[in-house]
Design an enzyme around this catalytic site. Structure first.
Site, mmCIF file in Angstrom:
data_model
loop_
_atom_site.group_PDB
_atom_site.id
_atom_site.type_symbol
_atom_site.label_atom_id
_atom_site.label_comp_id
_atom_site.label_asym_id
_atom_site.label_seq_id
_atom_site.Cartn_x
_atom_site.Cartn_y
_atom_site.Cartn_z
ATOM 1 N N ASP A 90 1.205 -27.097 32.991
ATOM 2 C CA ASP A 90 1.805 -27.031 34.319
ATOM 3 C C ASP A 90 1.902 -28.446 34.865
ATOM 4 O O ASP A 90 1.206 -29.354 34.422
ATOM 5 C CB ASP A 90 0.931 -26.154 35.217
ATOM 6 C CG ASP A 90 1.603 -25.786 36.520
ATOM 7 O OD1 ASP A 90 2.761 -26.200 36.724
ATOM 8 O OD2 ASP A 90 0.974 -25.088 37.329
ATOM 9 N N ASP A 271 1.528 -16.222 32.511
ATOM 10 C CA ASP A 271 0.167 -16.753 32.493
ATOM 11 C C ASP A 271 -0.528 -16.324 33.768
ATOM 12 O O ASP A 271 0.124 -16.072 34.786
ATOM 13 C CB ASP A 271 0.171 -18.282 32.403
ATOM 14 C CG ASP A 271 0.384 -18.919 33.772
ATOM 15 O OD1 ASP A 271 -0.619 -19.345 34.380
ATOM 16 O OD2 ASP A 271 1.532 -18.966 34.248
#
Length: 377
Positions: A90, A271
């Site tokens: 991320d 996720d």
């Protein structure tokens, strides 16, 4: 990177994503390893007991500790951790948004204070990619301007416009690296923003798709305070604006129900910290609903957590034993519970994939809900 779409059943999709560290069958759930480690688990658990083809690392946390340059010296995330499969990182934008009350957004980037020592840092779109190159991520997320919901319409508009400009800067920077023969196995995903507003989601999607060849597209800014029904409706009208030949990733979501509904609306990748965090807090997921293993009702229960689960924990241990470990504060509980919850999530998406490939997705979805709330859980 190669993304091959095999079958579409309704809007649900079964595909294969080929990356440098192995192929990923989709739909896929990606365990979260914020600090380059999935909490309570080692690589044997991830490879053998859970069979995860990809895990997440977090740019924000790894930049602050141990430092992306140190990780680069040790061979990137793969050399550092010795995990042989894929990593997605991320951008750190969510952590800058959620962990810091003094975060400042500007056209240049995000200024934030470290949650560790209070030091100030600036994340620009280019800086984030430099960190992710050091990490040698297989999939890199661009820096985006995340907004919590509900939010004023003007703030959401500002968010999508800034996210688009940052995405363009990221893409140009990444293309320049590739022209120099660098970053050839690091693949870049854009992030669609827009809250739950249909017009803004369309604007954001079309603007990002129009920028050029991103390797995939994420749907961000959901599961940040809005009702589930609004999230599902947002997915319903967002996925058709994204390219069919690129993977679609719903960030930070979510419950088993959320995943089923997102798959039904054309999402490929997921996720969430929920399976591991809930496991550590005593909540286990089963085919029949959630189970609170801390409850005294399981003190003498010889059954496995889930009679339909094939995980290591369910094969070898009873609810009574897990109840004892949890109530005794034994560290082994965290591992065994996390193995179960992650295996459940991975099996959920594997079952979805098999159903899509056999064009029985509607029945799979129906059966999923039919079992929820049964007495077994």
């Amino acid at each position: 990177m190669n993304f091959t779409l095999h079958v579409t059943d309704g809007r649900a999709r079964a595909a294969t994503l080929e990356l440098a560290h192995g192929s990923i069958p989709t739909p896929i759930f990606m365990p979260v390893g914020t600090q380059a480690s999935v909490k309570a688990l080692d690589h044997t658990d991830l490879l053998e007991h859970i069979d995860a083809p990809i895990i997440l690392g977090n740019t924000y946390h790894l930049y602050l500790r141990p430092g992306d340059e140190n990780i680069a010296k040790l061979g990137g995330l793969h050399g550092f951790t010795k995990f042989p499969r894929n990593f997605l990182t991320d951008s750190g934008g969510f952590q800058a948004f959620s962990l810091n009350t003094n975060t400042k957004h500007s056209e240049e980037g995000i200024i934030f204070k470290s949650h560790i020592d209070g030091s100030k840092h600036l994340f620009t779109p280019e800086k984030v990619l430099e960190i992710e190159y050091n990490l040698n991520s297989d999939i890199m997320m661009v820096l985006d301007d995340l907004v919590g919901l509900p939010a004023p319409r003007e703030r959401i508009k500002e968010s999508i416009e800034r996210t688009t400009r940052w995405a363009e800067r990221s893409l140009l920077f990444h293309q320049a690296q590739k022209e120099q023969g660098k970053a050839l196995t690091n693949h870049l995903f854009a992030i669609v923003q827009g809250g739950t507003d249909v017009e803004f989601r369309e604007i954001s999607s079309k603007a990002l798709v129009g920028l050029g060849e991103f390797d995939g597209f994420a749907i961000g800014g959901l599961a940040v305070g809005e009702p589930n029904e609004e999230m599902y409706a947002t997915l319903e009208y967002t996925t058709p604006w994204l390219p069919k030949h690129k993977p679609r990733y719903l960030m930070g979501v979510g419950t088993p129900e959320d995943i089923i509904e997102a798959i039904d609306r054309g999402v490929d990748m997921f996720d969430c910290v929920m399976p591991t965090r809930n496991a550590r807090n005593g909540t286990l997921f089963t085919h029949f609903g959630k189970l609170s293993i801390k409850s005294p009702r399981y003190k003498l229960d010889e059954n496995p957590i889930d009679s339909e689960c094939d995980c290591y924990t369910c094969k070898h241990h009873s609810r009574a034993y897990l109840n004892h470990l949890y109530r005794s504060g034994e560290f082994s509980y965290f591992r065994l519970a996390s193995i179960h919850n992650l295996r459940y999530y991975l099996n959920l998406v594997r079952g979805a994939r098999e159903a899509i490939l056999s064009r029985t997705w509607a029945e799979y979805r129906r059966q999923f809900y039919a079992k929820r709330g049964a007495d077994e859980a």
